[in-house]
Design an enzyme around this catalytic site. Structure first.
Site, PDB file in Angstrom:
ATOM      1  N   GLY A  93      76.575   1.783  49.447  1.00 17.34           N
ATOM      2  CA  GLY A  93      76.305   3.176  49.058  1.00 17.34           C
ATOM      3  C   GLY A  93      76.555   3.405  47.591  1.00 17.34           C
ATOM      4  O   GLY A  93      75.753   4.015  46.880  1.00 17.34           O
ATOM      5  N   ALA A 111      76.439   1.197  45.223  1.00 18.32           N
ATOM      6  CA  ALA A 111      75.417   0.499  44.421  1.00 18.32           C
ATOM      7  C   ALA A 111      74.129   1.319  44.342  1.00 18.32           C
ATOM      8  O   ALA A 111      73.485   1.394  43.283  1.00 18.32           O
ATOM      9  CB  ALA A 111      75.136  -0.879  45.012  1.00 18.32           C
ATOM     10  N   ASP A 133      81.219  11.140  51.111  1.00 24.69           N
ATOM     11  CA  ASP A 133      82.118  10.116  51.659  1.00 24.69           C
ATOM     12  C   ASP A 133      83.356  10.776  52.263  1.00 24.69           C
ATOM     13  O   ASP A 133      83.759  11.860  51.868  1.00 24.69           O
ATOM     14  CB  ASP A 133      82.544   9.133  50.558  1.00 24.69           C
ATOM     15  CG  ASP A 133      82.885   7.745  51.096  1.00 24.69           C
ATOM     16  OD1 ASP A 133      82.080   6.807  50.895  1.00 24.69           O
ATOM     17  OD2 ASP A 133      83.951   7.599  51.740  1.00 24.69           O
ATOM     18  N   TYR A 169      78.917  -2.449  67.581  1.00 23.93           N
ATOM     19  CA  TYR A 169      78.267  -2.399  66.261  1.00 23.93           C
ATOM     20  C   TYR A 169      76.798  -2.846  66.404  1.00 23.93           C
ATOM     21  O   TYR A 169      75.879  -2.202  65.904  1.00 23.93           O
ATOM     22  CB  TYR A 169      79.022  -3.301  65.284  1.00 23.93           C
ATOM     23  CG  TYR A 169      78.447  -3.362  63.888  1.00 23.93           C
ATOM     24  CD1 TYR A 169      78.830  -2.428  62.921  1.00 23.93           C
ATOM     25  CD2 TYR A 169      77.537  -4.352  63.513  1.00 23.93           C
ATOM     26  CE1 TYR A 169      78.315  -2.491  61.627  1.00 23.93           C
ATOM     27  CE2 TYR A 169      77.026  -4.421  62.231  1.00 23.93           C
ATOM     28  CZ  TYR A 169      77.413  -3.486  61.286  1.00 23.93           C
ATOM     29  OH  TYR A 169      76.897  -3.548  60.013  1.00 23.93           O
ATOM     30  N   LYS A 220      73.249  -0.692  65.710  1.00 26.26           N
ATOM     31  CA  LYS A 220      72.250  -1.079  64.711  1.00 26.26           C
ATOM     32  C   LYS A 220      70.870  -1.271  65.352  1.00 26.26           C
ATOM     33  O   LYS A 220      69.846  -0.999  64.733  1.00 26.26           O
ATOM     34  CB  LYS A 220      72.718  -2.334  63.952  1.00 26.26           C
ATOM     35  CG  LYS A 220      73.988  -2.100  63.119  1.00 26.26           C
ATOM     36  CD  LYS A 220      73.830  -0.939  62.126  1.00 26.26           C
ATOM     37  CE  LYS A 220      75.017  -0.745  61.214  1.00 26.26           C
ATOM     38  NZ  LYS A 220      74.854   0.376  60.267  1.00 26.26           N
TER      39      LYS A 220
HETATM   40  N1  LIG Z   1      78.584  -5.276  54.373  1.00 21.73           N
HETATM   41  C1  LIG Z   1      77.742  -5.878  55.191  1.00 21.73           C
HETATM   42  O1  LIG Z   1      77.779  -7.094  55.386  1.00 21.73           O
HETATM   43  C2  LIG Z   1      76.683  -5.089  55.880  1.00 21.73           C
HETATM   44  C3  LIG Z   1      76.702  -3.692  55.956  1.00 21.73           C
HETATM   45  N2  LIG Z   1      75.692  -3.050  56.633  1.00 21.73           N
HETATM   46  C4  LIG Z   1      75.709  -1.593  56.742  1.00 21.73           C
HETATM   47  O2  LIG Z   1      75.652  -1.006  55.460  1.00 21.73           O
HETATM   48  C5  LIG Z   1      76.298   0.263  55.481  1.00 21.73           C
HETATM   49  C6  LIG Z   1      77.306   0.331  54.352  1.00 21.73           C
HETATM   50  O3  LIG Z   1      78.254  -0.680  54.568  1.00 21.73           O
HETATM   51  P1  LIG Z   1      79.218  -1.266  53.431  1.00 21.73           P
HETATM   52  O4  LIG Z   1      78.856  -0.731  52.115  1.00 21.73           O
HETATM   53  O5  LIG Z   1      79.277  -2.710  53.650  1.00 21.73           O
HETATM   54  O6  LIG Z   1      80.604  -0.646  53.932  1.00 21.73           O
HETATM   55  P2  LIG Z   1      81.918  -0.227  53.133  1.00 21.73           P
HETATM   56  O7  LIG Z   1      82.990  -0.146  54.134  1.00 21.73           O
HETATM   57  O8  LIG Z   1      82.097  -1.066  51.926  1.00 21.73           O
HETATM   58  O9  LIG Z   1      81.542   1.261  52.630  1.00 21.73           O
HETATM   59  C7  LIG Z   1      81.290   2.270  53.557  1.00 21.73           C
HETATM   60  C8  LIG Z   1      81.584   3.613  52.933  1.00 21.73           C
HETATM   61  O10 LIG Z   1      81.341   4.582  53.963  1.00 21.73           O
HETATM   62  C9  LIG Z   1      82.438   5.484  54.013  1.00 21.73           C
HETATM   63  N3  LIG Z   1      82.582   5.993  55.372  1.00 21.73           N
HETATM   64  C10 LIG Z   1      83.022   5.339  56.471  1.00 21.73           C
HETATM   65  N4  LIG Z   1      83.054   6.162  57.517  1.00 21.73           N
HETATM   66  C11 LIG Z   1      82.623   7.365  57.086  1.00 21.73           C
HETATM   67  C12 LIG Z   1      82.453   8.628  57.704  1.00 21.73           C
HETATM   68  N5  LIG Z   1      82.762   8.801  58.982  1.00 21.73           N
HETATM   69  N6  LIG Z   1      81.988   9.644  56.969  1.00 21.73           N
HETATM   70  C13 LIG Z   1      81.691   9.464  55.650  1.00 21.73           C
HETATM   71  N7  LIG Z   1      81.842   8.305  55.004  1.00 21.73           N
HETATM   72  C14 LIG Z   1      82.311   7.262  55.712  1.00 21.73           C
HETATM   73  C15 LIG Z   1      83.641   4.673  53.570  1.00 21.73           C
HETATM   74  O11 LIG Z   1      84.697   5.506  53.100  1.00 21.73           O
HETATM   75  C16 LIG Z   1      83.046   3.791  52.491  1.00 21.73           C
HETATM   76  O12 LIG Z   1      83.113   4.401  51.231  1.00 21.73           O
HETATM   77  C17 LIG Z   1      76.914   0.393  56.873  1.00 21.73           C
HETATM   78  O13 LIG Z   1      76.054   1.172  57.678  1.00 21.73           O
HETATM   79  C18 LIG Z   1      76.965  -1.046  57.375  1.00 21.73           C
HETATM   80  O14 LIG Z   1      76.931  -1.116  58.784  1.00 21.73           O
HETATM   81  C19 LIG Z   1      74.653  -3.698  57.204  1.00 21.73           C
HETATM   82  C20 LIG Z   1      74.577  -5.049  57.131  1.00 21.73           C
HETATM   83  C21 LIG Z   1      75.583  -5.858  56.483  1.00 21.73           C
HETATM   84  C1  LIG Z   2      82.762  -7.174  60.056  1.00 15.82           C
HETATM   85  C2  LIG Z   2      81.367  -6.801  60.347  1.00 15.82           C
HETATM   86  C3  LIG Z   2      80.457  -6.744  59.170  1.00 15.82           C
HETATM   87  C4  LIG Z   2      79.102  -6.468  59.627  1.00 15.82           C
HETATM   88  C5  LIG Z   2      78.068  -6.972  58.745  1.00 15.82           C
HETATM   89  C6  LIG Z   2      76.792  -7.088  59.458  1.00 15.82           C
HETATM   90  O1  LIG Z   2      76.114  -6.094  59.673  1.00 15.82           O
HETATM   91  C7  LIG Z   2      76.515  -8.412  59.872  1.00 15.82           C
HETATM   92  C8  LIG Z   2      75.494  -8.751  60.633  1.00 15.82           C
HETATM   93  C9  LIG Z   2      75.490 -10.034  61.308  1.00 15.82           C
HETATM   94  C10 LIG Z   2      75.629  -9.918  62.738  1.00 15.82           C
HETATM   95  C11 LIG Z   2      75.214 -11.090  63.292  1.00 15.82           C
HETATM   96  C12 LIG Z   2      74.699 -11.884  62.326  1.00 15.82           C
HETATM   97  O2  LIG Z   2      74.482 -13.052  62.462  1.00 15.82           O
HETATM   98  C13 LIG Z   2      74.453 -11.002  61.186  1.00 15.82           C
HETATM   99  C14 LIG Z   2      74.019 -11.478  59.910  1.00 15.82           C
HETATM  100  C15 LIG Z   2      73.062 -12.595  60.023  1.00 15.82           C
HETATM  101  C16 LIG Z   2      72.402 -12.995  58.794  1.00 15.82           C
HETATM  102  C17 LIG Z   2      71.142 -13.694  59.156  1.00 15.82           C
HETATM  103  C18 LIG Z   2      70.364 -14.224  58.010  1.00 15.82           C
HETATM  104  C19 LIG Z   2      69.188 -14.998  58.547  1.00 15.82           C
HETATM  105  C20 LIG Z   2      68.423 -15.696  57.493  1.00 15.82           C
HETATM  106  O3  LIG Z   2      68.928 -16.024  56.416  1.00 15.82           O
HETATM  107  O4  LIG Z   2      67.248 -15.956  57.757  1.00 15.82           O
END
Ligand SMILES: NC(=O)C1=CN([C@@H]2O[C@H](COP(=O)(O)OP(=O)(O)OC[C@H]3O[C@@H](n4cnc5c(N)ncnc54)[C@H](O)[C@@H]3O)[C@@H](O)[C@H]2O)C=CC1
Ligand SMILES: CCCCCC(=O)/C=C/[C@H]1C=CC(=O)[C@@H]1CCCCCCC(=O)O
Length: 261
Positions: A18, A20, A36, A151, A155
């Site tokens: 968010g 970024a 937030d 989770y 999604k």
């Molecule tokens: N980091 C990862 O590997 C991945 C993240 N995502 C998704 O991307 C989105 C953002 O995730 P990140 O930036 O990684 O998480 P993060 O934990 O770094 O940031 C999330 C932000 O959301 C805020 N937040 C959490 N609950 C809230 C609420 N109830 N109300 C308002 N704000 C709230 C937090 O305070 C924080 O600032 C999420 O939906 C996550 O599921 C999806 C795929 C991969």
């Molecule tokens: C602590 C939880 C953080 C959640 C991050 C998230 O959303 C992760 C998703 C993963 C769930 C199962 C997976 O395997 C996910 C990521 C997989 C990446 C797959 C990339 C495939 C490719 O490179 O082709």
């Protein structure tokens, strides 16, 4: 690429992905409401963004998106401050398998509510000017993993809801483009929660599998996810797109079979 005159609202905007995208939107001259739960982080982040982009371009609104009334007030507050709304990014998300009902509220219910509120403020049906919505899902919508069943369910839900709403927007002539974005692992504080029993509950025992998967697939930088979002915002041909972002393929799109009987 200028978004001069456009107004964006980003949930979960104070950190990670968010944060970024808030930065990219300001770089493109949009006005941004950074929404937030975390007041200290939000205020600190706003001070840094004011120093970089000048005061008056970014506002911080403290809000728990799981509170529907507070979310409604947050949308209204944004319009009161900036005059209208053009871009909504429903990004806030958590991983909490212990309090799994909260995970559904934050990751799915608030995305649905955020989409409906966005339409109230942007849809031509309501006499507004149109706009763009991005709902943040995950590659977990395509690849399930044992350590985060709820989770994963949320999604999947975000994708189904977003695709159905994108069709409704076309058939209803809302003038609003609706997209889902599915990143693989991204280097943000969320990823640390996989180690934490308070978040993962009994599934924390699968954390080594999860870490192996991270090593196998790699970890993306939040700036690339922001780049994908900016493409969805600026490319008007992408209505209804389900964008995936992975280390192996970069920014690309999921394709679906046409519906048949
Ligand atoms: N980091 C990862 O590997 C991945 C993240 N995502 C998704 O991307 C989105 C953002 O995730 P990140 O930036 O990684 O998480 P993060 O934990 O770094 O940031 C999330 C932000 O959301 C805020 N937040 C959490 N609950 C809230 C609420 N109830 N109300 C308002 N704000 C709230 C937090 O305070 C924080 O600032 C999420 O939906 C996550 O599921 C999806 C795929 C991969
Ligand atoms: C602590 C939880 C953080 C959640 C991050 C998230 O959303 C992760 C998703 C993963 C769930 C199962 C997976 O395997 C996910 C990521 C997989 C990446 C797959 C990339 C495939 C490719 O490179 O082709």
């Amino acid at each position: 690429m200028s978004l001069n005159g456009k107004v964006a609202l980003v949930t979960g905007g104070a950190q990670g992905i968010g944060r970024a995208v808030v930065q990219s939107l300001l770089q493109s001259s949009a006005k941004v409401a950074m929404v937030d739960l975390n007041k200290d982080l939000g205020e600190e982040c706003k001070a840094q963004l004011d120093a970089e982009f000048g005061e008056g371009n970014c506002t911080f609104i403290e809000c728990d998106v799981a509170n529907g009334d507070a979310l409604r007030d947050t949308f209204q507050n944004t319009v009161d401050q900036f005059g209208h709304l053009d871009i909504v990014i429903n990004n806030a998300g958590i991983t909490n398998e212990k309090d799994w009902e909260k995970t559904i509220q934050v990751n799915l219910t608030s995305v649905i509510k955020g989409t409906y509120l966005a339409l109230e403020h942007m849809s031509k049906e309501n006499g507004k000017q149109g706009g763009t919505i991005i709902n943040v899902s995950s590659m977990a919508a395509f690849m399930h993993s044992p350590h985060q069943p709820v989770y994963t369910a949320t999604k999947h839900g975000v994708i189904g809801f977003t695709r159905a709403m994108a069709d409704a927007a076309i058939q209803g002539d809302y003038g609003v483009r609706i997209h889902a974005l599915c990143p693989a692992f991204v280097d943000t504080p969320l990823l640390q929660s996989v180690e934490d029993e308070d978040n993962m509950g009994k599934f924390v025992k699968f954390k080594d599998d999860f870490k192996r998967s991270m090593s196998k697939f790699g970890v993306l930088q939040p700036s690339l996810i922001a780049e994908g979002m900016m493409r969805l915002i600026t490319d008007t041909s992408l209505h209804g797109a389900v964008m995936k972002i992975t280390c192996s393929k970069g920014i690309h799109f999921h394709t679906y079979e046409p519906m048949s009987a």
